[in-house]
Design a protein around this motif. Structure first.
Motif, short mmCIF file in Angstrom:
data_model
loop_
_atom_site.label_atom_id
_atom_site.label_comp_id
_atom_site.label_asym_id
_atom_site.label_seq_id
_atom_site.Cartn_x
_atom_site.Cartn_y
_atom_site.Cartn_z
N GLY A 175 46.20 32.36 37.55
CA GLY A 175 47.04 33.25 38.34
C GLY A 175 46.40 33.58 39.68
O GLY A 175 47.09 33.70 40.69
N MET A 176 45.08 33.71 39.67
CA MET A 176 44.38 33.96 40.93
C MET A 176 44.62 32.81 41.90
O MET A 176 44.90 33.03 43.08
N LEU A 177 44.52 31.60 41.40
CA LEU A 177 44.72 30.43 42.26
C LEU A 177 46.16 30.38 42.77
O LEU A 177 46.41 30.15 43.94
N LEU A 178 47.11 30.58 41.86
CA LEU A 178 48.52 30.52 42.24
C LEU A 178 48.89 31.61 43.24
O LEU A 178 49.75 31.42 44.10
N ASN A 179 48.25 32.78 43.11
CA ASN A 179 48.55 33.89 44.01
C ASN A 179 47.65 33.93 45.24
O ASN A 179 47.75 34.85 46.04
N ASP A 180 46.79 32.95 45.37
CA ASP A 180 45.86 32.87 46.50
C ASP A 180 44.98 34.12 46.59
O ASP A 180 44.72 34.63 47.67
N HIS A 181 44.56 34.61 45.43
CA HIS A 181 43.63 35.74 45.39
C HIS A 181 42.22 35.19 45.27
O HIS A 181 41.95 34.32 44.43
N THR A 182 41.33 35.68 46.09
CA THR A 182 39.96 35.18 46.06
C THR A 182 38.99 36.15 45.39
O THR A 182 37.87 35.78 45.09
N SER A 183 39.44 37.38 45.15
CA SER A 183 38.54 38.33 44.49
C SER A 183 39.06 38.62 43.09
O SER A 183 40.25 38.46 42.80
N GLN A 184 38.15 39.03 42.24
CA GLN A 184 38.50 39.38 40.86
C GLN A 184 39.26 40.71 40.79
O GLN A 184 39.86 41.02 39.79
N GLN A 185 39.22 41.49 41.87
CA GLN A 185 39.79 42.83 41.85
C GLN A 185 41.28 42.80 41.51
O GLN A 185 41.74 43.55 40.64
N ALA A 186 42.06 41.95 42.17
CA ALA A 186 43.50 41.88 41.89
C ALA A 186 43.74 41.39 40.47
O ALA A 186 44.56 41.95 39.74
N ARG A 187 42.98 40.37 40.07
CA ARG A 187 43.12 39.83 38.71
C ARG A 187 42.84 40.91 37.68
O ARG A 187 43.59 41.07 36.72
N MET A 188 41.80 41.68 37.88
CA MET A 188 41.44 42.72 36.93
C MET A 188 42.48 43.83 36.91
O MET A 188 42.79 44.40 35.87
N LYS A 189 43.04 44.14 38.07
CA LYS A 189 44.08 45.19 38.15
C LYS A 189 45.31 44.76 37.36
O LYS A 189 45.80 45.48 36.50
N TYR A 190 45.81 43.56 37.66
CA TYR A 190 46.99 43.08 36.95
C TYR A 190 46.70 42.90 35.46
O TYR A 190 47.48 43.31 34.61
N THR A 191 45.57 42.29 35.15
CA THR A 191 45.22 42.05 33.76
C THR A 191 44.99 43.36 33.03
O THR A 191 45.43 43.51 31.90
N GLY A 192 44.34 44.31 33.68
CA GLY A 192 44.11 45.59 33.04
C GLY A 192 45.41 46.27 32.64
O GLY A 192 45.55 46.72 31.50
N ASP A 193 46.37 46.30 33.54
CA ASP A 193 47.67 46.91 33.22
C ASP A 193 48.36 46.15 32.10
O ASP A 193 48.90 46.74 31.17
N GLN A 194 48.36 44.82 32.18
CA GLN A 194 49.02 44.02 31.16
C GLN A 194 48.33 44.14 29.81
O GLN A 194 48.98 44.21 28.78
N ALA A 195 47.00 44.17 29.83
CA ALA A 195 46.25 44.30 28.57
C ALA A 195 46.57 45.62 27.89
O ALA A 195 46.76 45.67 26.68
N LYS A 196 46.65 46.70 28.68
CA LYS A 196 46.98 48.00 28.11
C LYS A 196 48.37 47.98 27.50
O LYS A 196 48.58 48.47 26.38
N GLN A 197 49.33 47.42 28.21
CA GLN A 197 50.71 47.36 27.70
C GLN A 197 50.78 46.52 26.42
O GLN A 197 51.45 46.90 25.46
N ALA A 198 50.09 45.38 26.43
CA ALA A 198 50.09 44.51 25.25
C ALA A 198 49.44 45.20 24.07
O ALA A 198 49.93 45.13 22.93
N ALA A 199 48.32 45.89 24.31
CA ALA A 199 47.61 46.59 23.23
C ALA A 199 48.47 47.71 22.66
O ALA A 199 48.54 47.89 21.44
#
Length: 88
Positions: free
Chosen positions: A47-71
């Motif tokens: 997703g980072m590559l597809l979204n052209d994100h170079t830092s882990q910050q965006a990935r962790m933000k999106y993943t953090g929210d999704q992980a909480k919702q999934a949990a």
């Protein structure tokens, strides 16, 4: 490029999303991370590559929210299963 072949501004796609959906390219990035997260948390690296994100910050933000919702969804499902065991 515009359909007529002229060059578009860098934020053109975001403007199209905004006019159609009321939000810019953020919605597209969110969808990409949602799909990748449904595969696995590690897949969000794609997703980072597809979204052209170079830092882990965006990935962790999106993943953090999704992980909480999934949990929370999984916990809610298990709660229902547990309470079903006690139905008489």
């Amino acid at each position: 490029m515009h359909p007529d072949g002229t060059l578009a501004a860098k934020n053109y796609v975001s403007q199209v999303w905004s006019s159609d959906f009321g939000t810019g390219a953020h919605i597209c990035r969110s969808i990409v991370y949602d799909i990748e997260f449904s595969i696995s948390e590690d897949a969000t690296l794609a997703g980072m590559l597809l979204n052209d994100h170079t830092s882990q910050q965006a990935r962790m933000k999106y993943t953090g929210d999704q992980a909480k919702q999934a949990a929370l969804a999984a916990a809610g499902e298990k709660n229902g299963d547990i309470f079903d065991e006690f139905k008489v």
